[in-house]
Design a protein around this motif. Structure first.
Motif, PDB file in Angstrom:
ATOM      1  N   UNK A   2       0.908  -1.174  -0.055  1.00 39.40           N
ATOM      2  CA  UNK A   2       0.019   0.100  -0.154  1.00 39.40           C
ATOM      3  C   UNK A   2       0.831   1.332  -0.099  1.00 39.40           C
ATOM      4  N   UNK A   3       1.087   1.869  -1.266  1.00 41.41           N
ATOM      5  CA  UNK A   3       1.754   3.043  -1.293  1.00 41.41           C
ATOM      6  C   UNK A   3       1.174   4.039  -2.049  1.00 41.41           C
ATOM      7  N   UNK A   4       1.270   5.556  -1.134  1.00 45.27           N
ATOM      8  CA  UNK A   4       0.689   6.402  -1.849  1.00 45.27           C
ATOM      9  C   UNK A   4      -0.862   6.355  -1.989  1.00 45.27           C
ATOM     10  N   UNK A   5      -1.670   5.790  -1.091  1.00 46.40           N
ATOM     11  CA  UNK A   5      -3.073   5.517  -1.508  1.00 46.40           C
ATOM     12  C   UNK A   5      -3.497   4.614  -2.527  1.00 46.40           C
ATOM     13  N   UNK A   6      -2.404   3.523  -2.999  1.00 49.88           N
ATOM     14  CA  UNK A   6      -2.621   2.856  -4.074  1.00 49.88           C
ATOM     15  C   UNK A   6      -1.786   1.642  -3.665  1.00 49.88           C
ATOM     16  N   UNK A   7      -2.169   0.267  -4.428  1.00 54.15           N
ATOM     17  CA  UNK A   7      -1.832  -0.856  -4.341  1.00 54.15           C
ATOM     18  C   UNK A   7      -0.483  -1.017  -5.370  1.00 54.15           C
ATOM     19  N   UNK A   8       0.605  -1.051  -4.962  1.00 54.35           N
ATOM     20  CA  UNK A   8       1.515  -1.267  -5.782  1.00 54.35           C
ATOM     21  C   UNK A   8       1.777  -2.570  -5.955  1.00 54.35           C
ATOM     22  N   UNK A   9       2.225  -2.936  -7.389  1.00 59.34           N
ATOM     23  CA  UNK A   9       2.651  -4.078  -7.870  1.00 59.34           C
ATOM     24  C   UNK A   9       4.011  -4.590  -7.978  1.00 59.34           C
ATOM     25  N   UNK A  10       4.943  -3.309  -7.675  1.00 60.20           N
ATOM     26  CA  UNK A  10       6.197  -3.730  -7.604  1.00 60.20           C
ATOM     27  C   UNK A  10       6.909  -4.784  -6.656  1.00 60.20           C
ATOM     28  N   UNK A  11       6.369  -5.094  -5.831  1.00 61.99           N
ATOM     29  CA  UNK A  11       6.758  -5.996  -4.761  1.00 61.99           C
ATOM     30  C   UNK A  11       5.682  -7.305  -4.601  1.00 61.99           C
ATOM     31  N   UNK A  12       4.603  -7.075  -5.245  1.00 68.51           N
ATOM     32  CA  UNK A  12       3.407  -7.833  -4.991  1.00 68.51           C
ATOM     33  C   UNK A  12       4.112  -9.488  -5.040  1.00 68.51           C
ATOM     34  N   UNK A  13       3.311 -10.360  -4.051  1.00 68.29           N
ATOM     35  CA  UNK A  13       3.534 -11.887  -4.167  1.00 68.29           C
ATOM     36  C   UNK A  13       2.171 -12.366  -4.550  1.00 68.29           C
ATOM     37  N   UNK A  43      -4.207   3.847   3.534  1.00 66.06           N
ATOM     38  CA  UNK A  43      -5.372   3.235   2.763  1.00 66.06           C
ATOM     39  C   UNK A  43      -5.037   3.026   1.296  1.00 66.06           C
ATOM     40  N   UNK A  44      -6.047   2.469   0.671  1.00 65.73           N
ATOM     41  CA  UNK A  44      -5.913   2.280  -0.745  1.00 65.73           C
ATOM     42  C   UNK A  44      -7.052   1.659  -1.195  1.00 65.73           C
ATOM     43  N   UNK A  45      -7.249   1.508  -2.623  1.00 64.93           N
ATOM     44  CA  UNK A  45      -8.350   0.863  -3.266  1.00 64.93           C
ATOM     45  C   UNK A  45      -8.036  -0.077  -3.852  1.00 64.93           C
ATOM     46  N   UNK A  46      -8.621  -1.341  -3.989  1.00 64.34           N
ATOM     47  CA  UNK A  46      -7.921  -2.587  -4.995  1.00 64.34           C
ATOM     48  C   UNK A  46      -8.405  -2.031  -6.264  1.00 64.34           C
ATOM     49  N   UNK A  47      -7.227  -2.033  -7.187  1.00 59.77           N
ATOM     50  CA  UNK A  47      -7.545  -1.400  -8.604  1.00 59.77           C
ATOM     51  C   UNK A  47      -8.149  -2.287  -9.416  1.00 59.77           C
ATOM     52  N   UNK A  48      -8.618  -1.909 -10.680  1.00 58.45           N
ATOM     53  CA  UNK A  48      -9.374  -2.934 -11.624  1.00 58.45           C
ATOM     54  C   UNK A  48      -8.462  -3.987 -11.882  1.00 58.45           C
ATOM     55  N   UNK A  49      -7.305  -3.688 -12.255  1.00 60.41           N
ATOM     56  CA  UNK A  49      -6.269  -4.700 -12.767  1.00 60.41           C
ATOM     57  C   UNK A  49      -6.339  -6.101 -11.898  1.00 60.41           C
ATOM     58  N   UNK A  50      -6.528  -5.747 -10.645  1.00 57.74           N
ATOM     59  CA  UNK A  50      -6.585  -6.977  -9.456  1.00 57.74           C
ATOM     60  C   UNK A  50      -8.127  -7.266  -9.340  1.00 57.74           C
ATOM     61  N   UNK A  51      -8.282  -8.387 -10.053  1.00 55.18           N
ATOM     62  CA  UNK A  51      -9.844  -9.009  -9.778  1.00 55.18           C
ATOM     63  C   UNK A  51     -10.182  -9.758  -8.614  1.00 55.18           C
ATOM     64  N   UNK A  52      -9.274 -10.381  -8.190  1.00 55.19           N
ATOM     65  CA  UNK A  52      -9.319 -11.367  -6.982  1.00 55.19           C
ATOM     66  C   UNK A  52      -8.065 -11.219  -6.271  1.00 55.19           C
ATOM     67  N   UNK A  53      -7.931 -10.976  -4.977  1.00 54.24           N
ATOM     68  CA  UNK A  53      -6.934 -10.980  -3.881  1.00 54.24           C
ATOM     69  C   UNK A  53      -6.968 -11.469  -2.735  1.00 54.24           C
ATOM     70  N   UNK A  54      -6.071 -11.700  -1.894  1.00 53.90           N
ATOM     71  CA  UNK A  54      -6.161 -12.089  -0.602  1.00 53.90           C
ATOM     72  C   UNK A  54      -5.182 -11.038   0.310  1.00 53.90           C
TER      73      UNK A  54
END
Length: 207
Positions: free
Chosen positions: A51-62, A94-105
Protein backbone atom coordinates in the motif's frame (compact mmCIF):
# COMPACT_ATOMS: atom_id res chain seq x y z
CA UNK A 1 -34.06 19.69 -11.77
CA UNK A 2 -30.90 20.11 -9.72
CA UNK A 3 -31.01 18.41 -6.36
CA UNK A 4 -29.98 20.40 -3.32
CA UNK A 5 -28.07 18.91 -0.43
CA UNK A 6 -30.46 19.01 2.48
CA UNK A 7 -28.18 17.51 5.08
CA UNK A 8 -24.94 15.78 5.98
CA UNK A 9 -25.28 12.63 8.03
CA UNK A 10 -22.85 10.69 10.17
CA UNK A 11 -23.06 7.01 9.29
CA UNK A 12 -21.15 3.97 10.52
CA UNK A 13 -19.13 2.01 7.98
CA UNK A 14 -21.34 -1.02 8.56
CA UNK A 15 -24.29 1.06 7.34
CA UNK A 16 -22.69 1.73 3.96
CA UNK A 17 -21.19 -1.73 3.41
CA UNK A 18 -22.68 -4.06 0.81
CA UNK A 19 -25.41 -5.93 2.68
CA UNK A 20 -25.52 -8.62 -0.01
CA UNK A 21 -21.87 -9.49 0.55
CA UNK A 22 -21.24 -12.30 3.09
CA UNK A 23 -18.21 -10.52 4.57
CA UNK A 24 -18.40 -6.89 3.48
CA UNK A 25 -16.15 -5.72 6.34
CA UNK A 26 -13.31 -7.97 7.39
CA UNK A 27 -9.57 -8.51 7.48
CA UNK A 28 -7.02 -10.95 6.12
CA UNK A 29 -5.84 -14.35 7.23
CA UNK A 30 -4.59 -14.88 10.76
CA UNK A 31 -1.52 -17.02 10.18
CA UNK A 32 -3.03 -19.48 7.72
CA UNK A 33 -1.13 -18.03 4.76
CA UNK A 34 2.64 -18.11 5.28
CA UNK A 35 5.63 -16.86 3.22
CA UNK A 36 6.52 -20.38 2.10
CA UNK A 37 3.26 -20.34 0.11
CA UNK A 38 4.27 -17.30 -1.95
CA UNK A 39 4.87 -17.80 -5.67
CA UNK A 40 5.39 -15.78 -8.86
CA UNK A 41 1.87 -16.14 -10.22
CA UNK A 42 -1.62 -16.94 -9.00
CA UNK A 43 -3.84 -14.83 -6.72
CA UNK A 44 -2.48 -11.44 -5.65
CA UNK A 45 -1.60 -11.33 -1.94
CA UNK A 46 -1.70 -7.73 -0.73
CA UNK A 47 0.41 -6.76 2.28
CA UNK A 48 0.66 -3.44 4.10
CA UNK A 49 3.97 -2.80 2.35
CA UNK A 50 2.15 -2.99 -0.99
CA UNK A 51 0.00 0.00 0.00
CA UNK A 52 1.93 3.00 -1.34
CA UNK A 53 0.63 6.57 -1.71
CA UNK A 54 -3.01 5.49 -1.39
CA UNK A 55 -2.61 2.84 -4.10
CA UNK A 56 -1.76 -0.85 -4.33
CA UNK A 57 1.76 -1.13 -5.74
CA UNK A 58 2.50 -4.17 -7.89
CA UNK A 59 6.26 -3.64 -7.66
CA UNK A 60 6.87 -6.19 -4.91
CA UNK A 61 3.53 -7.99 -4.95
CA UNK A 62 3.51 -11.72 -4.25
CA UNK A 63 1.01 -14.38 -5.19
CA UNK A 64 -0.57 -17.42 -3.58
CA UNK A 65 -1.96 -20.60 -5.19
CA UNK A 66 -5.64 -20.73 -6.15
CA UNK A 67 -6.22 -23.55 -3.66
CA UNK A 68 -4.76 -21.55 -0.78
CA UNK A 69 -6.99 -18.65 -1.78
CA UNK A 70 -10.07 -20.88 -1.91
CA UNK A 71 -9.21 -22.29 1.51
CA UNK A 72 -9.28 -18.69 2.77
CA UNK A 73 -12.09 -17.40 0.55
CA UNK A 74 -13.60 -15.43 3.43
CA UNK A 75 -10.60 -13.11 3.16
CA UNK A 76 -11.02 -12.42 -0.54
CA UNK A 77 -10.60 -8.88 -1.88
CA UNK A 78 -12.03 -7.70 -5.20
CA UNK A 79 -11.65 -4.61 -7.37
CA UNK A 80 -13.07 -1.52 -5.69
CA UNK A 81 -12.63 -2.71 -2.11
CA UNK A 82 -11.24 -0.06 0.22
CA UNK A 83 -8.41 -1.35 2.41
CA UNK A 84 -6.76 0.11 5.50
CA UNK A 85 -3.75 -0.88 7.59
CA UNK A 86 -5.16 -1.66 11.02
CA UNK A 87 -2.14 -2.61 13.13
CA UNK A 88 1.45 -1.52 13.66
CA UNK A 89 3.46 1.56 12.81
CA UNK A 90 1.67 2.21 9.51
CA UNK A 91 -1.84 2.13 10.94
CA UNK A 92 -4.24 4.19 8.85
CA UNK A 93 -2.64 3.67 5.43
CA UNK A 94 -5.40 3.36 2.86
CA UNK A 95 -5.82 2.18 -0.73
CA UNK A 96 -8.40 0.90 -3.19
CA UNK A 97 -8.01 -2.47 -4.86
CA UNK A 98 -7.47 -1.45 -8.53
CA UNK A 99 -9.39 -2.75 -11.56
CA UNK A 100 -6.43 -4.83 -12.75
CA UNK A 101 -6.66 -6.93 -9.57
CA UNK A 102 -9.88 -8.90 -9.98
CA UNK A 103 -9.34 -11.12 -6.94
CA UNK A 104 -6.84 -10.97 -4.10
CA UNK A 105 -6.19 -12.04 -0.53
CA UNK A 106 -4.54 -10.20 2.31
CA UNK A 107 -3.04 -10.34 5.80
CA UNK A 108 -4.59 -9.85 9.21
CA UNK A 109 -2.96 -6.39 9.34
CA UNK A 110 -5.27 -5.18 6.57
CA UNK A 111 -8.96 -4.38 7.00
CA UNK A 112 -11.30 -4.11 4.03
CA UNK A 113 -14.68 -2.61 3.22
CA UNK A 114 -16.84 -3.70 0.29
CA UNK A 115 -19.18 -0.77 -0.23
CA UNK A 116 -22.75 -0.53 -1.38
CA UNK A 117 -21.94 1.79 -4.27
CA UNK A 118 -25.50 3.11 -4.27
CA UNK A 119 -24.62 4.73 -0.95
CA UNK A 120 -20.93 5.60 -1.04
CA UNK A 121 -18.12 5.60 -3.61
CA UNK A 122 -14.74 3.98 -2.83
CA UNK A 123 -12.77 7.13 -3.70
CA UNK A 124 -14.95 9.23 -1.41
CA UNK A 125 -14.41 6.81 1.48
CA UNK A 126 -10.66 6.71 0.85
CA UNK A 127 -10.38 10.48 1.04
CA UNK A 128 -12.59 10.67 4.10
CA UNK A 129 -10.44 8.09 5.89
CA UNK A 130 -7.59 10.63 5.67
CA UNK A 131 -9.48 13.35 7.55
CA UNK A 132 -8.92 14.22 11.19
CA UNK A 133 -12.55 13.31 11.86
CA UNK A 134 -11.80 9.71 10.90
CA UNK A 135 -8.24 9.35 12.19
CA UNK A 136 -9.30 10.71 15.58
CA UNK A 137 -11.76 7.81 15.91
CA UNK A 138 -9.11 5.35 14.79
CA UNK A 139 -6.50 6.54 17.28
CA UNK A 140 -8.98 6.80 20.16
CA UNK A 141 -9.35 3.03 19.88
CA UNK A 142 -5.83 2.13 18.80
CA UNK A 143 -3.91 3.72 21.67
CA UNK A 144 -5.65 1.43 24.16
CA UNK A 145 -3.52 -1.55 23.13
CA UNK A 146 0.17 -2.29 23.60
CA UNK A 147 0.63 -2.36 19.83
CA UNK A 148 -1.34 0.35 18.00
CA UNK A 149 -4.29 -1.17 16.22
CA UNK A 150 -8.02 -1.68 15.96
CA UNK A 151 -10.17 -4.72 15.25
CA UNK A 152 -12.97 -5.41 12.80
CA UNK A 153 -15.71 -4.57 15.29
CA UNK A 154 -14.08 -1.16 15.71
CA UNK A 155 -13.84 -0.71 11.95
CA UNK A 156 -17.54 -1.45 11.51
CA UNK A 157 -18.44 1.31 13.96
CA UNK A 158 -16.12 4.04 12.66
CA UNK A 159 -18.17 6.92 11.27
CA UNK A 160 -17.92 9.00 8.13
CA UNK A 161 -20.03 11.92 6.94
CA UNK A 162 -22.11 11.60 3.77
CA UNK A 163 -24.06 14.20 1.76
CA UNK A 164 -27.77 13.47 1.31
CA UNK A 165 -30.28 15.01 -1.10
CA UNK A 166 -34.01 14.42 -0.89
CA UNK A 167 -33.36 11.80 1.77
CA UNK A 168 -30.99 9.75 -0.38
CA UNK A 169 -27.17 9.55 -0.55
CA UNK A 170 -25.98 12.19 -3.03
CA UNK A 171 -23.52 10.36 -5.30
CA UNK A 172 -23.12 13.38 -7.59
CA UNK A 173 -21.91 15.48 -4.69
CA UNK A 174 -19.51 12.69 -3.74
CA UNK A 175 -18.23 12.68 -7.34
CA UNK A 176 -17.77 16.46 -7.23
CA UNK A 177 -15.72 16.22 -4.04
CA UNK A 178 -13.65 13.37 -5.47
CA UNK A 179 -12.92 15.47 -8.58
CA UNK A 180 -11.73 18.42 -6.49
CA UNK A 181 -9.45 16.28 -4.38
CA UNK A 182 -8.03 14.36 -7.35
CA UNK A 183 -7.08 17.66 -9.01
CA UNK A 184 -5.49 18.82 -5.78
CA UNK A 185 -3.45 15.64 -5.52
CA UNK A 186 -2.12 16.18 -9.05
CA UNK A 187 -0.96 19.66 -8.05
CA UNK A 188 0.57 18.27 -4.88
CA UNK A 189 2.77 15.86 -6.83
CA UNK A 190 4.35 18.70 -8.83
CA UNK A 191 6.36 20.11 -5.96
CA UNK A 192 7.01 20.23 -2.24
CA UNK A 193 5.52 23.73 -2.01
CA UNK A 194 2.14 22.21 -2.76
CA UNK A 195 2.57 19.49 -0.17
CA UNK A 196 0.00 20.93 2.21
CA UNK A 197 -2.66 21.53 -0.41
CA UNK A 198 -4.37 18.18 -0.10
CA UNK A 199 -4.64 18.44 3.68
CA UNK A 200 -6.06 21.95 3.35
CA UNK A 201 -8.59 20.84 0.74
CA UNK A 202 -9.62 17.84 2.79
CA UNK A 203 -10.23 20.15 5.71
CA UNK A 204 -12.17 22.73 3.72
CA UNK A 205 -14.21 20.32 1.61
CA UNK A 206 -15.37 18.11 4.45
CA UNK A 207 -16.01 21.06 6.73
Amino acid sequence: MKQNITEWREVELQEIADKKHPYSIGDGDHGKITPNMYQNKGIHYIRVGDMVNDKVSLKNIVYIPEKVHQDNIGKELVSGDVIIAKTGATIGKVAIVPPEIKRANTTSSVGKITLDKNIALPEYLLYFMKTKFFTKQMWSVSIKSAQPGFNIMDLKKFKIVLPFSNGKPDLKEQERIISILEKTEKVKTKGDNAGKLLDEYLKSVFN
